[in-house]
Design an enzyme around this catalytic site. Structure first.
Site, PDB file in Angstrom:
ATOM      1  N   GLU A   1      26.872  36.170  36.641  1.00  0.00           N
ATOM      2  CA  GLU A   1      28.412  36.005  37.162  1.00  0.00           C
ATOM      3  C   GLU A   1      29.137  37.263  36.929  1.00  0.00           C
ATOM      4  OE1 GLU A   1      29.721  33.162  34.441  1.00  0.00           O
ATOM      5  OE2 GLU A   1      28.545  31.606  35.107  1.00  0.00           O
TER       6      GLU A   1
ATOM      7  N   ARG B   1      47.234  44.814  32.890  1.00  0.00           N
ATOM      8  CA  ARG B   1      46.143  45.274  31.959  1.00  0.00           C
ATOM      9  C   ARG B   1      46.542  46.172  30.612  1.00  0.00           C
ATOM     10  NH1 ARG B   1      41.642  47.463  32.237  1.00  0.00           N
ATOM     11  NH2 ARG B   1      40.582  45.994  31.181  1.00  0.00           N
TER      12      ARG B   1
ATOM     13  N   GLY C   1      31.934  40.150  37.247  1.00  0.00           N
ATOM     14  CA  GLY C   1      32.976  40.244  37.974  1.00  0.00           C
ATOM     15  C   GLY C   1      33.650  41.693  38.262  1.00  0.00           C
ATOM     16  N   ARG C   2      34.127  42.137  37.015  1.00  0.00           N
ATOM     17  CA  ARG C   2      34.695  43.381  37.226  1.00  0.00           C
ATOM     18  C   ARG C   2      33.664  44.483  37.628  1.00  0.00           C
ATOM     19  NH1 ARG C   2      38.157  44.955  32.829  1.00  0.00           N
ATOM     20  NH2 ARG C   2      37.209  43.194  31.680  1.00  0.00           N
TER      21      ARG C   2
ATOM     22  N   CYS D   1      62.011  45.214  33.201  1.00  0.00           N
ATOM     23  CA  CYS D   1      62.988  45.229  31.812  1.00  0.00           C
ATOM     24  C   CYS D   1      62.170  44.843  30.621  1.00  0.00           C
ATOM     25  CB  CYS D   1      64.103  44.608  31.975  1.00  0.00           C
ATOM     26  SG  CYS D   1      65.076  44.909  33.344  1.00  0.00           S
ATOM     27  N   GLU D   2      61.130  45.803  30.144  1.00  0.00           N
ATOM     28  CA  GLU D   2      60.308  45.286  29.026  1.00  0.00           C
ATOM     29  C   GLU D   2      59.834  46.713  28.578  1.00  0.00           C
ATOM     30  OE1 GLU D   2      59.185  42.267  27.681  1.00  0.00           O
ATOM     31  OE2 GLU D   2      59.868  40.852  29.293  1.00  0.00           O
TER      32      GLU D   2
ATOM     33  N   TYR E   1      40.858  42.559  37.947  1.00  0.00           N
ATOM     34  CA  TYR E   1      41.919  42.024  37.169  1.00  0.00           C
ATOM     35  C   TYR E   1      43.487  42.784  37.244  1.00  0.00           C
ATOM     36  CZ  TYR E   1      37.886  39.882  35.035  1.00  0.00           C
ATOM     37  OH  TYR E   1      36.695  39.131  34.633  1.00  0.00           O
TER      38      TYR E   1
HETATM   39  N1  LLP Z   1      31.845  34.660  33.598  1.00  0.00           N
HETATM   40  C1  LLP Z   1      32.947  33.818  32.958  1.00  0.00           C
HETATM   41  C2  LLP Z   1      32.489  32.616  32.513  1.00  0.00           C
HETATM   42  C3  LLP Z   1      33.857  34.251  32.355  1.00  0.00           C
HETATM   43  O1  LLP Z   1      34.786  34.004  31.718  1.00  0.00           O
HETATM   44  C4  LLP Z   1      34.036  35.917  33.094  1.00  0.00           C
HETATM   45  C5  LLP Z   1      35.436  36.784  32.659  1.00  0.00           C
HETATM   46  C6  LLP Z   1      33.181  36.565  33.784  1.00  0.00           C
HETATM   47  C7  LLP Z   1      32.040  35.558  34.330  1.00  0.00           C
HETATM   48  C8  LLP Z   1      33.437  37.867  34.459  1.00  0.00           C
HETATM   49  O2  LLP Z   1      33.353  38.656  33.478  1.00  0.00           O
HETATM   50  P1  LLP Z   1      33.363  40.176  34.055  1.00  0.00           P
HETATM   51  O3  LLP Z   1      31.854  40.600  34.640  1.00  0.00           O
HETATM   52  O4  LLP Z   1      34.449  40.508  34.981  1.00  0.00           O
HETATM   53  O5  LLP Z   1      33.351  41.086  32.729  1.00  0.00           O
HETATM   54  N2  LLP Z   1      41.543  40.166  32.352  1.00  0.00           N
HETATM   55  C9  LLP Z   1      40.559  40.586  31.476  1.00  0.00           C
HETATM   56  C10 LLP Z   1      39.057  40.364  31.634  1.00  0.00           C
HETATM   57  C11 LLP Z   1      38.860  38.849  31.382  1.00  0.00           C
HETATM   58  C12 LLP Z   1      37.637  38.305  31.440  1.00  0.00           C
HETATM   59  C13 LLP Z   1      37.328  36.775  31.423  1.00  0.00           C
HETATM   60  N3  LLP Z   1      36.278  36.176  31.993  1.00  0.00           N
HETATM   61  C14 LLP Z   1      40.575  42.282  31.870  1.00  0.00           C
HETATM   62  O6  LLP Z   1      41.556  42.486  32.562  1.00  0.00           O
HETATM   63  O7  LLP Z   1      40.074  42.992  31.019  1.00  0.00           O
END
Ligand code: LLP
Length: 433
Positions: free
Chosen positions: A283, A329, A285-286, A361-362, A389
Site C-alpha cells: 500500500e 506538513r 502512498g508517499r 493568522c497563526e 500529503y
Molecule cells: N496504508 C495505511 C494503512 C496507512 O495508514 C498509510 C498512511 C499508508 C498505507 C501509506 O503510507 P505511505 O506509503 O504514504 O507512507 N500525513 C503524513 C503521513 C500520514 C500517513 C498515514 N498513513 C505526512 O504528511 O507525513
C-alpha cells in the site's frame, strides 16, 4: 546544461530556470496562478513501475494509498498501470470509481469505518476489508449478512515495532490506535472464521510512514509470518500478505532504500521462511507521488528586520501566497521541505536567511525556516516533494480557496483541479431566519 535536483530527477535547472518534465515552473505559476500544485505523471509512473519491476513474476497487487494524493488524474494514472487502491473512507471509494479504478482491486483500511461505508464497499465488491478491531469485525459481519454479500477480511495486526519515524506518522507501536494487538490476533482470527458473513483472506500490517530503513519492515514481517504460521496451524488459510506502505522519500538528506531494494529484501525473507506462494499486497502512498510534485508560490512581501532587531531575536520574513492551509506538513509535523527559487538570481545577488511564511493568522503558519534565498517580491518559489500529503491535507482555514492542480503529461500541462473560489466555500451555508 540541465542540473537535476537531488531526489527528484524530473526537476532540473536549465539556464537558472527550474522546470518539471521540461516545462518552466515560473511560467506555469504565472499562467495558472499561485498557489499551484504541479505534478509529473511521468514521475508517478516511474515510481509505480519501480515497484512493479521488483514484483515481476510474483502474485501481487499494488494498492496505491490514495490519501497521499487523491486527485482524479493521479488515480487515473495509476489505474491505467493496473494498480489498485488502499482507501480509508467511502469518499475515497467514490473517487476511485469516478477515476475509472477497479473496485475489485480496492482494500479498505481505517479504524472507524461506518456501516454506510461498509455497505457501499460491499456493494461495489471491494477486494478486502482490513479490519482493525474486534468491534469492527462484529459490525462488518452484521452488515455483510444484511447485504447478503460476504465480506472478505484481513486483520490489521499491530506488530509492535518502532519504525523510527515521527510519532504522528508511526502506526505500528502498542500505544497507537491502529490494528489489533499481536498477542490477540490469533483469538480474533478464530472469531473471524466463526462469524457469519465473513471470509478470511489475508493478514495486514502497516507500521508507519516516511520510513527510511529496511530493518523495521523485516522485523514486522517476521512477526506477521509467525502469526500466519500460527493461524494456519489452527486451520484458517491465508491467501495474501498485505505489508502496508510507508517507504520514505528524500526531503532533505534522507537516503531511503529504493522500492526495488525494499521489496527485494522482503521477498527474500518471505521465501526464506517458505511463504513465497502467497500473494503480496503493498500500500505505498508517499513513495509513488511525493517527489513527483511541487507547490508553487509567489513572493508577496519581504519583511526584513533591522540589525538591532535581529540581535534581539528578530527574523527576516519572506511572505508568500501559499500557507499552512495549502501545505500542512511543516506546521503539523515541523516537516522540513525544500524551498527553491524557480528563477535563480545572479551569483552576486544579495542573499538572506528567511523564514518563509504564509498569510494565515497563526505563528505556526510557515513553510520553511532559516532558508537562504535570493528573492524579491513577485518571484516564484517551489516547495519540493509536495506531491504527497499536500493537497489532500489542505483546508479552507481563513476562507482560503484550495489551490489549483496541474498535471504534466507528455510535455503538456493539464489543469486537473480548478482553484476553489470563495463563493464555493460558503455555498452550503445558510443565514438564519
Ligand atoms: N496504508 C495505511 C494503512 C496507512 O495508514 C498509510 C498512511 C499508508 C498505507 C501509506 O503510507 P505511505 O506509503 O504514504 O507512507 N500525513 C503524513 C503521513 C500520514 C500517513 C498515514 N498513513 C505526512 O504528511 O507525513
Amino acid at each position: 546544461m540541465m542540473t537535476p535536483l537531488p531526489g527528484a530527477p524530473h526537476l532540473a535547472y536549465a539556464h537558472g530556470r527550474l522546470s518539471l518534465d521540461g516545462l518552466d515552473l515560473q511560467q506555469l505559476g504565472k499562467a495558472f496562478g499561485t498557489p499551484l500544485y504541479v505534478y509529473s505523471a511521468q514521475a508517478m509512473r516511474a515510481a509505480a513501475r519501480a515497484y512493479q519491476a521488483a514484483l515481476v513474476g510474483r502474485p501481487h497487487l499494488l494498492c496505491y494509498a490514495m490519501k497521499a494524493n487523491s486527485n482524479l488524474a493521479v488515480l487515473q494514472t495509476f489505474a491505467q498501470l493496473g494498480l489498485g487502491f488502499d482507501i480509508v473512507s467511502g469518499g475515497e471509494l467514490q473517487r476511485v470509481l469516478a477515476a475509472g479504478g477497479d473496485p475489485s482491486k480496492v482494500v479498505f483500511s481505517g479504524v472507524g469505518k461506518t456501516r454506510a461505508e461498509m455497505q457501499a464497499a460491499l456493494r461495489h465488491g471491494v477486494r478486502c476489508f482490513n479490519v482493525e478491531s474486534q468491534a469492527e469485525l462484529e459490525v462488518l459481519s452484521e452488515v455483510a449478512q444484511h447485504e447478503g454479500r460476504p465480506a472478505r477480511v484481513s486483520l490489521r495486526v499491530n506488530p509492535d515495532v518502532d519504525a523510527g519515524t515521527h510519532p504522528y506518522i508511526s502506526t505500528g507501536l502498542k500505544g497507537n490506535k491502529f490494528g489489533v494487538a499481536h498477542d490477540r490476533a490469533l483469538a480474533l482470527y478464530a472469531q473471524a472464521r466463526a462469524l457469519k458473513g465473513l471470509e478470511v483472506v489475508g493478514i495486514d500490517c502497516h507500521i508507519g510512514s516516511q520510513i527510511t530503513d529496511i530493518a523495521p519492515y523485516l522485523d514486522a514481517l517476521d512477526r506477521v509470518l509467525d502469526l500466519v504460521e500460527a493461524i494456519e496451524a489452527e486451520g484458517t488459510a491465508l491467501h495474501h500478505l498485505d505489508l502496508g506502505g510507508g517507504l520514505g522519500i528524500t526531503y532533505t538528506d534522507e537516503q531511503p532504500p529504493s522500492a526495488q531494494a525494499l521489496v527485494g529484501a522482503m521477498l527474500q525473507r518471505i521465501d526464506a521462511r517458505g511463504h513465497g506462494h502467497r500473494e503480496l499486497l503493498l500500500e505505498p502512498g508517499r513513495s509513488l507521488v511525493g517527489n513527483a510534485g511541487v507547490l508553487l508560490t509567489e513572493v508577496l512581501y519581504l519583511k526584513t528586520a533591522q540589525a538591532d532587531e535581529v540581535a534581539q531575536g528578530g527574523r527576516h520574513f519572506c511572505v508568500v501566497d501559499a500557507a499552512m492551509n495549502d501545505l500542512m506538513r511543516p506546521a503539523m509535523y515541523q516537516a522540513w521541505m525544500g524551498i527553491v527559487e524557480c528563477q535563480q538570481a545572479p551569483a552576486d545577488a544579495p542573499r538572506r536567511t528567511w523564514d518563509v511564511v504564509g498569510p494565515v493568522c497563526e505563528s505556526g503558519d510557515w513553510l520553511g525556516k532559516d532558508r537562504e534565498l535570493a528573492v524579491k517580491a513577485g518571484d516564484t518559489l517551489a516547495v519540493l516533494s509536495a506531491g504527497a500529503y499536500g493537497m489532500t491535507m489542505s483546508s479552507n482555514y481563513n476562507t482560503r480557496g484550495r489551490a489549483a492542480e496541474v498535471m504534466i503529461d507528455s510535455g503538456r500541462a493539464h489543469l486537473v483541479r480548478e482553484r476553489e473560489q470563495p463563493e464555493q466555500l460558503f455555498a452550503g451555508e445558510r443565514l438564519i431566519g
